[in-house]
Scaffold this motif. Sequence first.
Motif, PDB file in Angstrom:
ATOM      1  N   LYS A  31      39.796  42.687  30.862  1.00 39.92           N
ATOM      2  CA  LYS A  31      41.037  43.186  30.265  1.00 39.92           C
ATOM      3  C   LYS A  31      42.142  43.287  31.312  1.00 39.92           C
ATOM      4  N   PHE A  32      41.788  43.754  32.496  1.00 43.05           N
ATOM      5  CA  PHE A  32      42.766  43.846  33.585  1.00 43.05           C
ATOM      6  C   PHE A  32      43.274  42.456  33.959  1.00 43.05           C
ATOM      7  N   ALA A  33      42.342  41.492  34.071  1.00 45.86           N
ATOM      8  CA  ALA A  33      42.723  40.121  34.422  1.00 45.86           C
ATOM      9  C   ALA A  33      43.568  39.482  33.331  1.00 45.86           C
ATOM     10  N   GLN A  34      43.297  39.826  32.089  1.00 44.59           N
ATOM     11  CA  GLN A  34      44.054  39.259  30.976  1.00 44.59           C
ATOM     12  C   GLN A  34      45.509  39.714  31.029  1.00 44.59           C
ATOM     13  N   ARG A  35      45.718  40.978  31.368  1.00 41.04           N
ATOM     14  CA  ARG A  35      47.097  41.478  31.484  1.00 41.04           C
ATOM     15  C   ARG A  35      47.833  40.782  32.614  1.00 41.04           C
TER      16      ARG A  35
END
Length: 97
Positions: free
Chosen positions: A46-50
């Motif tokens: 999720k962090f990488a997606q942002r």
Amino acid sequence: MDDDKEIAIDIGIKTLATYSNGEKIDRPNLRKNALAKMRYLKRCQKFAQRKQSKSKKYHSFPKAKQERKLHVKVANIRQDYLHKESTKLVKNILLLL
């Protein structure tokens, strides 16, 4: 062999199986050990997606391969457990007959 003996097996949701004589085979929670790691990998994704949505370079998400491998590992553990329990079940039935 005596053909008068019959044993029924009921496959269940809460228990893996129940014999007609009341004996039960419990269903273990095989995902319990892997859940913490799965949550960690999802949080990283999720962090990488942002961060990735702001950039113009689209690659596969980090930790995706680790997550796939973890799911395969849990599936293999489940399959191994079911195989061992079914073998025990057949051996017990042969002993009871």
